[in-house]
Design a protein around this motif. Structure first.
Motif, short mmCIF file in Angstrom:
data_model
loop_
_atom_site.label_atom_id
_atom_site.label_comp_id
_atom_site.label_asym_id
_atom_site.label_seq_id
_atom_site.Cartn_x
_atom_site.Cartn_y
_atom_site.Cartn_z
N UNK A 193 5.51 17.38 -1.79
CA UNK A 193 6.65 16.74 -2.48
C UNK A 193 7.53 17.79 -3.13
N UNK A 194 6.91 18.80 -3.75
CA UNK A 194 7.68 19.87 -4.38
C UNK A 194 8.50 20.64 -3.35
N UNK A 195 7.88 20.99 -2.22
CA UNK A 195 8.60 21.74 -1.19
C UNK A 195 9.75 20.92 -0.61
N UNK B 44 0.84 -1.21 0.00
CA UNK B 44 0.00 0.00 0.00
C UNK B 44 0.87 1.26 0.00
N UNK B 45 0.53 2.20 -0.85
CA UNK B 45 1.30 3.43 -0.94
C UNK B 45 2.48 3.36 -1.88
N UNK B 46 2.61 2.25 -2.61
CA UNK B 46 3.78 2.08 -3.48
C UNK B 46 3.86 3.15 -4.55
N UNK B 47 2.71 3.61 -5.05
CA UNK B 47 2.75 4.61 -6.11
C UNK B 47 3.28 5.95 -5.61
N UNK B 48 3.32 6.13 -4.29
CA UNK B 48 3.95 7.33 -3.76
C UNK B 48 5.43 7.38 -4.11
N UNK B 49 6.04 6.20 -4.21
CA UNK B 49 7.45 6.15 -4.62
C UNK B 49 7.60 6.66 -6.04
N UNK B 50 6.62 6.35 -6.89
CA UNK B 50 6.65 6.86 -8.27
C UNK B 50 6.54 8.37 -8.27
N UNK B 51 5.71 8.89 -7.37
CA UNK B 51 5.54 10.35 -7.29
C UNK B 51 6.84 11.01 -6.84
N UNK B 52 7.50 10.44 -5.86
CA UNK B 52 8.78 10.98 -5.40
C UNK B 52 9.78 11.00 -6.55
#
Length: 320
Positions: A168-170, A102-110
């Protein structure tokens, strides 16, 4: 009839952390193949298993074995396999070597944000600062509230993504910390403030535990309104400051309503609207007037640098 084992793995899980079923299939296979080099292919080779890299999978399909699916999914081969299976020419066995947590796509966002800020990334993003991005954070927050008010799940999903983009940008721009520091601090805070979940504290006292944890974290705060964002619109600021004084059991010097006026709950909106109209009729900006009143009565220091709400009203006043 050949048997092909279709080995699926997640690129977001460290290579080599495969399921027992996957390792058994690899060790028992007469042939293991893939189209390209990948961390999974390298990990399998490190385990002493030969992996053939092929450009054309026809010969492999005829003989059978374990196929290590590439990170892009090997779509064309998958479609060909489906036809062979439907025609009874191949027996297909699907094995999951690893799954996305769960939350793996957050790694893609990073990773995507890091790409934006890379030397060959997006010039606009590379030119931004915390200050220039600040208004977007506020704007995206309001758009999330709009989606909630509209009860539109699809819109809410999109707007939450836009809002998630901002931290994420900040974090990517920061020099002294990164997104892992931000996430780690947040996890520690959540655990610390919920001893009834990560401990044996009484859930009935959760509000007290929360306030005690906050007080321990911020021992330097000695004013009831410390920690209340001064960037809030004045009405939200007033409500929050009053709430904080009440929580601390301290009396805030509040003005009394004119004698004879009693406001019922259903009439509050009209009452506030009438107050705004009265302020305008008196030639006063209601946003600045309320902010000034809250600041003075609560004993707060005036803002040296006005926030977006204040600066907009100041600009409006100057223009008039």
């Amino acid at each position: 009839m050949s048997t092909v084992t279709w080995l699926l793995t997640s690129p977001r899980i460290p290579a080599g952390l495969l399921s027992v079923e996957a390792w058994d299939a690899l060790h028992e296979a007469e042939a293991v193949a893939a189209f390209d080099e990948s961390p999974t292919v390298e990990a399998v080779r490190d385990a002493g298993i030969d992996v053939d890299l092929v450009e054309d999978a026809a010969e492999f399909l005829e003989a059978g074995g374990v196929w290590i699916v590439g990170e892009e999914g090997d779509e064309e081969l998958r479609e060909a396999l489906a036809e062979y299976v439907a025609g009874g020419e191949i027996e297909l066995d699907i094995v999951y070597g690893s799954w996305d947590p769960p939350g793996a796509r957050l790694l893609d966002l990073v990773e995507a944000v890091a790409r934006l800020h890379a030397e060959d990334g997006c010039p606009w993003h590379r030119a931004q600062t915390h200050a220039t991005l600040g208004p977007y954070l506020l704007e995206e927050s309001y758009e999330v509230l709009d989606a909630i008010a509209a009860d539109d799940p699809d819109e809410l999903r999109e707007e939450l993504g836009d809002l998630l983009f901002q931290p994420l940008l900040h974090a990517s721009l920061a020099e002294d910390f990164d997104i892992d520091d931000v996430a780690g601090d947040l996890v520690e805070k959540i655990v610390r403030r919920h001893p009834h979940v990560w401990g044996d504290a009484d859930p009935e006292d959760l509000y007290r535990h929360w306030n005690e944890a906050k007080a321990a974290e911020k021992p330097h705060r000695d004013h009831p309104a410390d920690g209340v964002s001064r960037q809030l619109p004045s009405l939200a600021l007033a409500a929050k400051v009053i709430e904080r004084f009440e929580d601390q059991g301290e009396a805030l010097d509040l003005p009394e309503l004119p004698e004879g006026i009693k406001v019922e709950a259903a009439d509050v909106g009209d009452f506030l609207l009438a107050a705004v109209a009265a302020a305008r009729a008196a030639g006063v900006d209601p946003e600045l007037a309320l902010r000034r009143a809250v600041t003075e009565r609560a004993g707060l220091e005036p803002l040296e640098t006005p926030g977006p709400h204040v600066s907009e009203t100041i600009e409006h006043e100057d223009a008039s």
